[in-house]
Design an enzyme around this catalytic site. Structure first.
Site, short mmCIF file in Angstrom:
data_model
loop_
_atom_site.label_atom_id
_atom_site.label_comp_id
_atom_site.label_asym_id
_atom_site.label_seq_id
_atom_site.Cartn_x
_atom_site.Cartn_y
_atom_site.Cartn_z
N ARG A 1 0.60 -1.17 0.09
CA ARG A 1 -0.19 0.03 0.11
C ARG A 1 0.83 1.27 -0.05
O ARG A 1 0.66 2.04 -0.64
CB ARG A 1 -0.90 0.09 1.16
CG ARG A 1 -1.80 1.27 1.26
CD ARG A 1 -2.94 1.27 2.18
NE ARG A 1 -2.88 0.56 2.97
CZ ARG A 1 -2.24 0.52 4.59
NH1 ARG A 1 -1.26 1.73 4.54
NH2 ARG A 1 -2.29 -0.29 5.29
N TYR B 1 -17.12 16.03 -14.86
CA TYR B 1 -17.53 14.68 -14.95
C TYR B 1 -18.51 14.21 -13.95
O TYR B 1 -18.30 14.71 -12.68
CB TYR B 1 -16.34 13.69 -14.58
CG TYR B 1 -16.50 12.19 -14.28
CD1 TYR B 1 -16.72 11.36 -15.62
CD2 TYR B 1 -16.23 11.36 -12.86
CE1 TYR B 1 -17.06 10.05 -15.37
CE2 TYR B 1 -16.47 10.12 -13.08
CZ TYR B 1 -16.84 9.50 -14.31
OH TYR B 1 -17.24 8.04 -14.09
N ASP C 1 -8.37 18.33 -14.05
CA ASP C 1 -8.58 16.91 -14.45
C ASP C 1 -8.20 17.07 -15.94
O ASP C 1 -9.07 17.58 -16.75
CB ASP C 1 -9.96 16.59 -14.16
CG ASP C 1 -10.38 15.14 -14.52
OD1 ASP C 1 -9.77 14.68 -15.43
OD2 ASP C 1 -11.19 14.78 -13.94
N LYS D 1 -9.20 5.72 -19.14
CA LYS D 1 -9.47 6.22 -20.37
C LYS D 1 -8.28 6.08 -21.36
O LYS D 1 -7.87 4.98 -21.52
CB LYS D 1 -10.20 7.46 -20.09
CG LYS D 1 -11.13 7.63 -19.04
CD LYS D 1 -12.24 6.91 -19.06
CE LYS D 1 -13.14 7.08 -17.83
NZ LYS D 1 -13.55 8.10 -17.10
C1 LIG Z 1 -13.85 8.78 -15.91
C2 LIG Z 1 -13.60 9.99 -15.49
C3 LIG Z 1 -13.23 10.27 -14.06
C4 LIG Z 1 -13.61 9.18 -12.98
O1 LIG Z 1 -12.49 8.23 -13.33
P1 LIG Z 1 -12.77 6.43 -12.77
O2 LIG Z 1 -11.31 5.97 -13.49
O3 LIG Z 1 -13.91 5.90 -13.60
O4 LIG Z 1 -12.97 6.56 -11.51
C5 LIG Z 1 -12.92 11.41 -13.71
N1 LIG Z 1 -12.76 12.41 -14.56
C6 LIG Z 1 -13.04 12.26 -15.85
C7 LIG Z 1 -13.04 13.50 -16.80
C8 LIG Z 1 -13.58 11.09 -16.31
O5 LIG Z 1 -13.86 11.03 -17.70
#
Ligand SMILES: *Cc1c(COP(=O)(O)O)cnc(C)c1O
Length: 383
Positions: A48, A100, A172, A197
């Site tokens: 961890r 998101y 983000d 993604k």
């Molecule tokens: C998918 C997404 C998240 C969240 O990520 P996870 O891996 O699904 O927890 C946060 N911000 C954006 C822009 C996203 O597309």
């Protein structure tokens, strides 16, 4: 040696394995590590706290973002959880108005209960950002291009506002990846990713990242990473390292395909609006061009009233109806009922997330096949 981004993808972070010479980073599938004597260990104590496979990936993502410190988490939301845990009761955040859905949910239903509040602002409008700043505000949290309307926020300009007022700027960067946009170089303090993604890129693993430059901030985040948990497992770390190797070639194809599809949609007569910062007519076009190496491969469009959006989703064949984005395969989603269902309907409609809005994550298939599929699905959905 100062490597270009295409070389960092392959040789950044910790390249291969010193011990054996393996050219790919081994999966250190272990929870703990032998210590040689009391208080004497070889740099690893418990997975961890730290794991060599994860550490290689953390360094790689930091290198790609041109940042100093990277942290990997079990999901994008686990990464967001850690960043939000920097704040305390009474603190307030200024947040982009189309973010998101899960980010909205964790702010609204989790951190609000701990006394951390937020104000939703159209961060593409700098005057509105300035007006929202107050003593209690500790950070500005943006997505650009934002989700799902691809609104572009000027990172450098917002970073200046943040600096002048002593706030943190959190970006983000999921939609563009460090291959196309590096917010730390534009003045942001914290970069967040859902590695699920484009970084992973193959729709086969969930992961998240945080990258920073400031040592003190990094120490607090490492402390929280270990204290809260939610770290990325060794095998998933390996998968993301593997994915990142092809990030450059994938992004180039993603963007090329998206650009063609966006222009086609825009001239097709099938839609009433196309949101894509690569369109010359898009309000974010100039800033996007200035601050990133490409417009990305996310497109949203509003189907003309002549067509039934429910039927469109039933008619697509090559493009898949699914949540998520950034994989090699093209996906379509319905923000109002899927990714952004957590946002109250009146807020949704006010910002433009109408029922007819369709979000496309353009994959790397043959672009003409994709256009053919979209066209037959639209024609099939005529009412
Ligand atoms: C998918 C997404 C998240 C969240 O990520 P996870 O891996 O699904 O927890 C946060 N911000 C954006 C822009 C996203 O597309």
């Amino acid at each position: 040696m100062n490597l270009a981004k295409d070389s960092i993808l392959i040789h950044g972070g910790i390249d291969g394995d010193e011990t054996t010479g393996a050219v790919s980073v081994p999966v250190y599938q272990t929870s703990t590590y032998k210590q040689d004597a009391l208080g004497k260990h070889r740099g690893w104590e418990y997975s961890r706290t730290g794991n060599p496979t994860r550490a290689a990936l953390e360094k790689l993502v930091a290198d790609l973002e041109q940042g100093k410190y990277g942290l990997a988490f079990a999901s994008g939301l686990a990464a967001i959880n850690i960043v939000l845990s920097l704040f305390k009761s009474g603190d307030r955040l200024v947040v982009s108005d189309n973010i998101y859905g899960g980010t909205f949910r964790i702010l609204d239903n989790v951190f609000k209960n701990f006394g951390i509040t937020y104000e939703i602002v159209d961060t593409s409008d700098l005057e509105k950002v300035k007006a929202a700043i107050s003593e209690d505000v500790k950070a500005i949290y943006i997505e650009t291009p934002a989700n799902p309307l691809l609104t572009v926020t000027d990172i450098k300009a917002v970073a200046e506002i943040a600096k002048q007022t002593g706030k943190l700027l959190i970006v983000d960067n999921t939609f563009l990846t460090p291959y196309l946009q590096r917010p730390l170089t534009l003045g942001a303090d914290i970069v967040i990713h859902s590695g699920t993604k484009y970084l992973g890129g193959h729709s086969d693993t969930i992961s998240g990242f945080v990258v920073v430059n400031d040592k003190e901030l990094a120490d607090r985040l490492y402390y929280l990473q270990n204290a809260i948990g939610g770290v990325l497992a060794p095998w998933d770390s390996f998968l993301v390292i593997r994915g990142i190797k092809t990030l450059g070639v994938r992004m180039e194809r993603h963007v090329k395909n998206a650009d063609k599809i966006a222009h086609w949609l825009n001239e097709s007569g099938y839609v009433s609006k196309v949101y894509y910062p690569g369109l010359e007519t898009d309000p974010g076009y100039e800033i996007q061009k200035k601050q990133a190496d490409g417009p990305g491969a996310m497109i949203s469009f509003v189907l003309d009233k002549k067509y039934d959006y429910r039927k469109f989703f039933e008619s697509i064949r090559l493009v898949t109806l699914a949540e998520s984005l950034g994989g090699v395969e093209s996906l379509a989603c319905h923000p109002a009922s899927m990714t952004h269902a957590a946002i109250p309907k009146e807020v949704r409609e006010r910002v433009g997330i109408v029922d007819e809005l369709i979000r496309l994550s353009v994959g790397i298939e043959d672009v003409d096949d994709l256009i053919k599929d979209l066209e037959q699905a639209i024609l099939n959905s005529e009412v």
